[in-house]
Design a protein around this motif. Structure first.
Motif, PDB file in Angstrom:
ATOM      1  N   THR A 199     -78.919 -25.653 -42.391  1.00  0.00           N
ATOM      2  CA  THR A 199     -78.357 -26.689 -43.251  1.00  0.00           C
ATOM      3  C   THR A 199     -76.946 -27.008 -42.758  1.00  0.00           C
ATOM      4  O   THR A 199     -76.102 -26.107 -42.645  1.00  0.00           O
ATOM      5  N   PHE A 200     -76.716 -28.276 -42.452  1.00  0.00           N
ATOM      6  CA  PHE A 200     -75.420 -28.705 -41.918  1.00  0.00           C
ATOM      7  C   PHE A 200     -74.912 -29.882 -42.748  1.00  0.00           C
ATOM      8  O   PHE A 200     -75.599 -30.888 -42.901  1.00  0.00           O
ATOM      9  N   ARG A 201     -73.711 -29.729 -43.293  1.00  0.00           N
ATOM     10  CA  ARG A 201     -73.141 -30.792 -44.127  1.00  0.00           C
ATOM     11  C   ARG A 201     -71.652 -30.929 -43.836  1.00  0.00           C
ATOM     12  O   ARG A 201     -70.884 -29.996 -44.032  1.00  0.00           O
ATOM     13  N   LYS A 202     -71.260 -32.101 -43.371  1.00  0.00           N
ATOM     14  CA  LYS A 202     -69.833 -32.372 -43.159  1.00  0.00           C
ATOM     15  C   LYS A 202     -69.162 -32.673 -44.499  1.00  0.00           C
ATOM     16  O   LYS A 202     -69.795 -33.190 -45.418  1.00  0.00           O
ATOM     17  N   LYS A 203     -67.878 -32.352 -44.572  1.00  0.00           N
ATOM     18  CA  LYS A 203     -67.130 -32.604 -45.799  1.00  0.00           C
ATOM     19  C   LYS A 203     -65.723 -33.063 -45.449  1.00  0.00           C
ATOM     20  O   LYS A 203     -65.305 -33.020 -44.277  1.00  0.00           O
ATOM     21  N   GLU A 204     -64.969 -33.484 -46.446  1.00  0.00           N
ATOM     22  CA  GLU A 204     -63.646 -34.056 -46.222  1.00  0.00           C
ATOM     23  C   GLU A 204     -62.588 -32.990 -45.944  1.00  0.00           C
ATOM     24  O   GLU A 204     -61.676 -33.193 -45.143  1.00  0.00           O
ATOM     25  N   LYS A 205     -62.703 -31.829 -46.593  1.00  0.00           N
ATOM     26  CA  LYS A 205     -61.703 -30.781 -46.422  1.00  0.00           C
ATOM     27  C   LYS A 205     -62.346 -29.428 -46.736  1.00  0.00           C
ATOM     28  O   LYS A 205     -63.501 -29.349 -47.158  1.00  0.00           O
ATOM     29  N   GLY A 206     -61.579 -28.364 -46.507  1.00  0.00           N
ATOM     30  CA  GLY A 206     -62.080 -27.030 -46.820  1.00  0.00           C
ATOM     31  C   GLY A 206     -62.396 -26.173 -45.613  1.00  0.00           C
ATOM     32  O   GLY A 206     -62.752 -25.006 -45.752  1.00  0.00           O
ATOM     33  N   GLY A 207     -62.284 -26.749 -44.410  1.00  0.00           N
ATOM     34  CA  GLY A 207     -62.530 -25.979 -43.197  1.00  0.00           C
ATOM     35  C   GLY A 207     -64.012 -25.723 -42.945  1.00  0.00           C
ATOM     36  O   GLY A 207     -64.886 -26.367 -43.523  1.00  0.00           O
ATOM     37  N   ILE A 208     -64.272 -24.749 -42.087  1.00  0.00           N
ATOM     38  CA  ILE A 208     -65.650 -24.398 -41.718  1.00  0.00           C
ATOM     39  C   ILE A 208     -66.127 -23.241 -42.578  1.00  0.00           C
ATOM     40  O   ILE A 208     -65.525 -22.163 -42.594  1.00  0.00           O
ATOM     41  N   ASN A 209     -67.202 -23.469 -43.302  1.00  0.00           N
ATOM     42  CA  ASN A 209     -67.778 -22.426 -44.150  1.00  0.00           C
ATOM     43  C   ASN A 209     -69.155 -22.059 -43.597  1.00  0.00           C
ATOM     44  O   ASN A 209     -70.081 -22.866 -43.621  1.00  0.00           O
ATOM     45  N   LEU A 210     -69.290 -20.848 -43.070  1.00  0.00           N
ATOM     46  CA  LEU A 210     -70.540 -20.400 -42.451  1.00  0.00           C
ATOM     47  C   LEU A 210     -71.217 -19.362 -43.332  1.00  0.00           C
ATOM     48  O   LEU A 210     -70.606 -18.355 -43.711  1.00  0.00           O
ATOM     49  N   THR A 211     -72.497 -19.601 -43.646  1.00  0.00           N
ATOM     50  CA  THR A 211     -73.303 -18.651 -44.411  1.00  0.00           C
ATOM     51  C   THR A 211     -74.488 -18.220 -43.559  1.00  0.00           C
ATOM     52  O   THR A 211     -75.242 -19.067 -43.053  1.00  0.00           O
ATOM     53  N   GLN A 212     -74.651 -16.909 -43.399  1.00  0.00           N
ATOM     54  CA  GLN A 212     -75.754 -16.371 -42.602  1.00  0.00           C
ATOM     55  C   GLN A 212     -76.742 -15.683 -43.537  1.00  0.00           C
ATOM     56  O   GLN A 212     -76.481 -14.604 -44.047  1.00  0.00           O
ATOM     57  N   VAL A 213     -77.879 -16.326 -43.737  1.00  0.00           N
ATOM     58  CA  VAL A 213     -78.908 -15.758 -44.610  1.00  0.00           C
ATOM     59  C   VAL A 213     -79.572 -14.561 -43.939  1.00  0.00           C
ATOM     60  O   VAL A 213     -79.953 -13.584 -44.603  1.00  0.00           O
ATOM     61  N   VAL A 214     -79.720 -14.623 -42.622  1.00  0.00           N
ATOM     62  CA  VAL A 214     -80.271 -13.508 -41.840  1.00  0.00           C
ATOM     63  C   VAL A 214     -79.283 -13.156 -40.736  1.00  0.00           C
ATOM     64  O   VAL A 214     -78.416 -13.964 -40.385  1.00  0.00           O
ATOM     65  N   ALA A 215     -79.428 -11.963 -40.180  1.00  0.00           N
ATOM     66  CA  ALA A 215     -78.535 -11.525 -39.110  1.00  0.00           C
ATOM     67  C   ALA A 215     -78.695 -12.417 -37.884  1.00  0.00           C
ATOM     68  O   ALA A 215     -79.813 -12.806 -37.531  1.00  0.00           O
ATOM     69  N   GLN A 216     -77.579 -12.724 -37.238  1.00  0.00           N
ATOM     70  CA  GLN A 216     -77.583 -13.609 -36.081  1.00  0.00           C
ATOM     71  C   GLN A 216     -77.322 -12.818 -34.808  1.00  0.00           C
ATOM     72  O   GLN A 216     -76.417 -11.971 -34.761  1.00  0.00           O
ATOM     73  N   SER A 217     -78.104 -13.102 -33.779  1.00  0.00           N
ATOM     74  CA  SER A 217     -77.931 -12.421 -32.498  1.00  0.00           C
ATOM     75  C   SER A 217     -77.007 -13.183 -31.553  1.00  0.00           C
ATOM     76  O   SER A 217     -76.532 -12.619 -30.565  1.00  0.00           O
ATOM     77  N   GLU A 218     -76.753 -14.462 -31.847  1.00  0.00           N
ATOM     78  CA  GLU A 218     -75.955 -15.282 -30.928  1.00  0.00           C
ATOM     79  C   GLU A 218     -74.802 -15.993 -31.610  1.00  0.00           C
ATOM     80  O   GLU A 218     -73.703 -16.072 -31.064  1.00  0.00           O
ATOM     81  N   LEU A 219     -75.024 -16.516 -32.785  1.00  0.00           N
ATOM     82  CA  LEU A 219     -74.007 -17.319 -33.459  1.00  0.00           C
ATOM     83  C   LEU A 219     -73.147 -16.475 -34.399  1.00  0.00           C
ATOM     84  O   LEU A 219     -73.652 -15.609 -35.112  1.00  0.00           O
ATOM     85  N   ASP A 220     -71.839 -16.718 -34.362  1.00  0.00           N
ATOM     86  CA  ASP A 220     -70.919 -16.159 -35.339  1.00  0.00           C
ATOM     87  C   ASP A 220     -69.920 -17.255 -35.689  1.00  0.00           C
ATOM     88  O   ASP A 220     -70.011 -18.381 -35.207  1.00  0.00           O
ATOM     89  N   LEU A 221     -68.958 -16.956 -36.537  1.00  0.00           N
ATOM     90  CA  LEU A 221     -68.022 -17.974 -36.997  1.00  0.00           C
ATOM     91  C   LEU A 221     -67.234 -18.577 -35.849  1.00  0.00           C
ATOM     92  O   LEU A 221     -67.027 -19.801 -35.793  1.00  0.00           O
TER      93      LEU A 221
END
Length: 210
Positions: A60-82
């Protein structure tokens, strides 16, 4: 010779000339030869945003006006991090967005979602001339995903191709039964499995029913 039957050709008309050019380079010799061409086709189409036999990333990817980058990982990631997510988003000059990773995703998956113009197409690879190979080679061919070996000359294995096409097209046959008569097994109503509603069924019979 390897042929590709796409179930959503209407969505890739812009790339059809490339598709024809790649297919035309294939040899009509040994049935094992086109496996290398299969990889070439997939690589070329990947470059044009066409994903064969893949599902859209569960992101799920949603751009917004402010608030910075908010990353939520529902499952463990082997490649992607903040940090890697921020680096990718910076390439697109995106500094504020909410991202939810609902499966183990790659950087390419995230890029595909950000781009938003990828096309995901079910595809069958048809390998002809199985009458010219050994049983051992045929056993190897059968283990290759999304491939159907056949002989157009001898009309071998056409039933397997037809069955796989129905499966990949995600179609369902619905047989009607006139009142007081036996069911009509010769002319079924064909519907997509994800759109098997009474309204769709009636519209296929006659648009004036509803």
């Amino acid at each position: 010779m390897a042929l590709i039957f796409s179930t959503r050709v209407d969505m890739v008309r812009a790339q059809i000339n490339l598709f024809k050019a790649v297919v035309s380079t294939q040899s009509t010799g040994d049935v094992l030869k086109p496996l290398g061409d299969k990889a070439i086709i997939e690589k070329e189409l990947e470059g044009f945003g066409i994903r064969l036999n893949k599902q859209p990333p569960n992101i799920t990817f949603r751009k917004k006006e402010k608030g910075g980058i908010n990353l939520t990982q529902v499952v463990a990631q082997s490649e992607l991090d903040l940090d890697s997510v921020k680096q990718i988003l910076s390439e697109y000059r995106i500094s504020n967005a909410d991202i939810i990773l609902k499966e183990d995703c790659t950087c390419d998956d995230l890029i595909d979602v950000i781009e938003g113009n990828r096309v995901y197409i079910p595809c069958i690879y048809v390998l002809n001339k199985i009458d010219q190979i050994s049983i051992e080679e045929l056993d190897i061919i059968y283990k290759i995903p999304h491939c159907v070996p056949l002989s157009a000359h001898h009309k071998w294995n056409f039933d397997d191709l037809l069955e796989k096409m129905w499966d990949y097209l995600n179609l369902t046959r619905i047989y009607t039964k006139p009142k007081g008569q036996l069911p009509d097994f010769n002319a079924p109503v064909v519907l997509k499995e994800d759109n098997r509603t009474l309204e769709t069924f009636c519209n296929n019979l006659h648009k004036a029913i509803l």
